[in-house]
Design a protein around this motif. Structure first.
Motif: not given
Length: 609
Positions: A14, A246, A330, A345, A351-352, A354, A368, A371, A373
């Protein structure tokens, strides 16, 4: 490693994305970590800054209305001057009862500018619970939307406001210029506000970051609703931690919010994130799964605020070609279950995520940031996961009275250390605050906030939410206090004993409310739907028990404590002697006695709650 594990390699993957966001992260950390409680850095000054930098950009989108940052700031200034003319000053409080619409944000902003705190009333509350919430604050004024006036009929004699005419009326007209007609006993606030100018207020003693900006009502862990004060610092921390670190929000972003603004997730997290980007917040009064994606496309929303239940409702909609035909990429919120995380998702192209963990009153939060899971992320606050007694929120202490941490990967009760940096703002009621503090946990003189929640570590100090313990459970995205419901049941005159708890239903998030009760032995036949009508009049819909078990005796321990764990394990089954079990089935107006076939259908997920 399973999907529920976070490794150093996962985090390393990440890092390129983190590097790209570094300018926003650096700015965000500055605001998140600012400590000086006396700084003139408040909700009001953040709005003024956006009015200067992004004045012509949209701040609020609602139905057919677009309100720019300059317009919002001017509107808030007029409201601030109106409150001053009403005699309100720094340190005072008002109560706000409005559905999700621009007026709510304008009132909160206007009050914040002069240091008046807004108590955000739950719009589902009514009767005794609503009066209790208001009396906790004893507000100088109560701002009521036209859509909620009926909730206050006959309530005034029960309120402690110290005012003969505390009610301020805001018409539900969806225009800036039509003020509507105030009902008897209410002052027309919009008409009065229009007489003031839109200049920023100049104050001899302006509000500071450490002053109270809002009160959020939480079930906490026991009893009737509690009022948790939220300082301007909480907005500033959300601004930095969520909006910049975030989400890296920017002026072109639009955050779609269907969560009620009396919730911290909506008001602090979502609006705080919007403030950080100079972005727009698109409001809807109430969540609609059918309208969700049409609204997202209409407002060109890039972000949305969620609770886990909302996500499940969206997944339950039929899949279609337009599932990815939207600009949303997001989301920020809490309660997204690992069982649907990846599916959500992948289906909608998000994509994100939070995901966060926090509470209105607490001193600890998780985000988070990387990002990952299936995790609420990590926290820089000091915390521990400790062993606890099954079925309660009570930590286990050894012979010396000390607590024990759980082994890595094991579920534990989350507690956050209380110190100068990580203070605990608690509740307006000192006894309620003290009940949430664990003292002498690991050494003499230490103090820890008891979250009442069970989490587990899944690697690299990332936690995963497991369950809410003890006297509170979560249903329909709302925290339900078992004691609150039990108190209302006690006042019905229909039951001798009642114990409330949460039970799991397949294919739902959280736990559905259930009560086991012994009817009042007054010679009258017990009418379960007379009880239902009483509960409807005194509780929000999400707090009304979904299941009712009617029995002749509730088993207790030798110290007269209910055997709650045993009752909870029985759930809505029909296997306990001569008990009768009823359910509030979907799309019905009362309780229905369950049959073995109905129980089988519920357990098979054929009846959707």
């Amino acid at each position: 490693m399973s999907n529920d594990q976070v490794t150093a390699l996962d985090i390393a993957r990440r890092l390129p994305g983190i590097v790209r966001k570094f300018p926003a992260i650096a700015r965000g950390y500055y605001y998140y970590a600012v400590k000086d409680q006396n700084r003139e850095l408040t909700l009001g000054t953040l709005i003024e800054r956006n009015a200067e930098r992004h004045g012509s950009r949209a701040a609020i989108l609602f139905e057919d209305r677009v309100i720019t940052w300059a317009e919002l700031n001017g509107w808030a200034n007029r409201i601030a001057q109106f409150f001053q003319a009403q005699g309100l000053a720094k340190g005072d409080a008002i109560a706000v009862c409005l559905e999700n619409r621009p007026e709510l944000l304008a009132v909160v902003a206007g009050a914040a500018k002069i240091g008046v705190a807004c108590a955000m009333l739950n719009t589902s509350q009514k009767g005794k619970v609503l009066a209790h919430s208001i009396n906790l604050i004893q507000p100088q004024r109560i701002v009521v939307g036209e859509e909620l006036v009926a909730s206050f009929e006959g309530l005034k004699p029960e309120l402690n406001t110290g005012q003969d005419t505390p009610f301020l009326f805001l018409a539900d007209t969806n225009t800036l210029n039509a003020f509507g007609d105030a009902p008897e006993g209410f002052t027309n606030m919009a008409t009065a506000v229009s007489a003031f100018n839109s200049d920023n207020p100049v104050l001899a003693d302006p509000p500071r970051m450490g002053d109270t900006a809002i009160y959020l009502f939480t079930s906490g862990t026991t009893g009737l609703p509690k009022a948790a004060p939220g300082s301007h610092r909480k907005f500033v921390k959300a601004y930095g931690g969520f909006g910049l670190m975030s989400l890296a929000m920017e002026p072109d972003d639009v955050l779609y919010c269907t969560l009620p603004l009396y919730h911290g997730t909506a008001l602090l997290v979502c609006w705080g994130s919007v403030l950080a980007g100079g972005s727009a917040i698109a409001l809807r009064r109430k969540f609609s799964a059918r309208a969700f994606w049409d609204d997202v496309r209409r407002y060109r929303a890039t972000t949305f605020g969620y609770v886990g239940e909302l996500c499940r409702y969206l997944l339950n909609q039929p899949a279609g070609d337009q599932d990815r035909d939207h600009p949303l990429n997001k989301m920020i919120g809490n309660g997204l279950r690992p069982s649907i995380w990846r599916e959500f998702k992948d289906r909608f192209g998000i994509e994100t995520v939070a995901e966060l963990y926090a509470s209105s009153e607490g001193n600890i939060g998780f985000s988070n940031f990387f990002n990952m899971d299936n995790t609420v992320g990590f926290s820089t606050a000091p915390y521990k996961l400790v062993k606890f007694h099954d079925g309660t929120r009570d930590p286990i202490r050894d012979d010396r009275g000390r607590m024990k941490e759980v082994a890595k990967g094991e579920p534990g009760l989350l507690i956050g250390e209380i110190n100068k940096k990580w203070s605990f703002e608690g509740y307006t009621q000192q006894d309620a605050t003290e009940k949430s503090i664990l003292r002498d946990a690991f050494k003499k003189g230490d103090a820890w906030f008891n979250t009442g929640d069970v989490l587990k570590e899944i690697g690299c100090r990332h936690l995963q939410f497991v369950d809410r313990m003890g006297d509170t459970f979560r249903w329909k995205g709302e925290n339900v206090s078992t004691n609150e419901v039990e108190n209302i049941l006690d006042g019905s005159g229909l039951v001798e004993e009642a114990i409330v708890y949460g039970v799991e239903i397949p294919n739902t998030n959280g736990k559905a409310g259930m009560v086991t009760l012994v009817p009042q032995s007054n010679g009258h036949q017990f009418d379960v739907n007379e009880l239902f009508a009483y509960l409807q009049a005194n509780l929000p819909a999400y707090a009304i028990p979904v299941f009712v078990r009617v029995t002749h005796n509730i088993e207790k321990t030798g110290t007269f404590k209910y055997r709650k764990v045993d009752i909870q394990k029985a759930g809505y089954s029909l296997e306990r002697g001569n008990d009768q079990v009823f359910a509030w089935l979907p799309k019905t107006d009362g309780y229905t006695r369950l049959t073995p076939e109905m129980v089988q259908d519920i357990s098979a997920g054929k009846i959707r709650f």
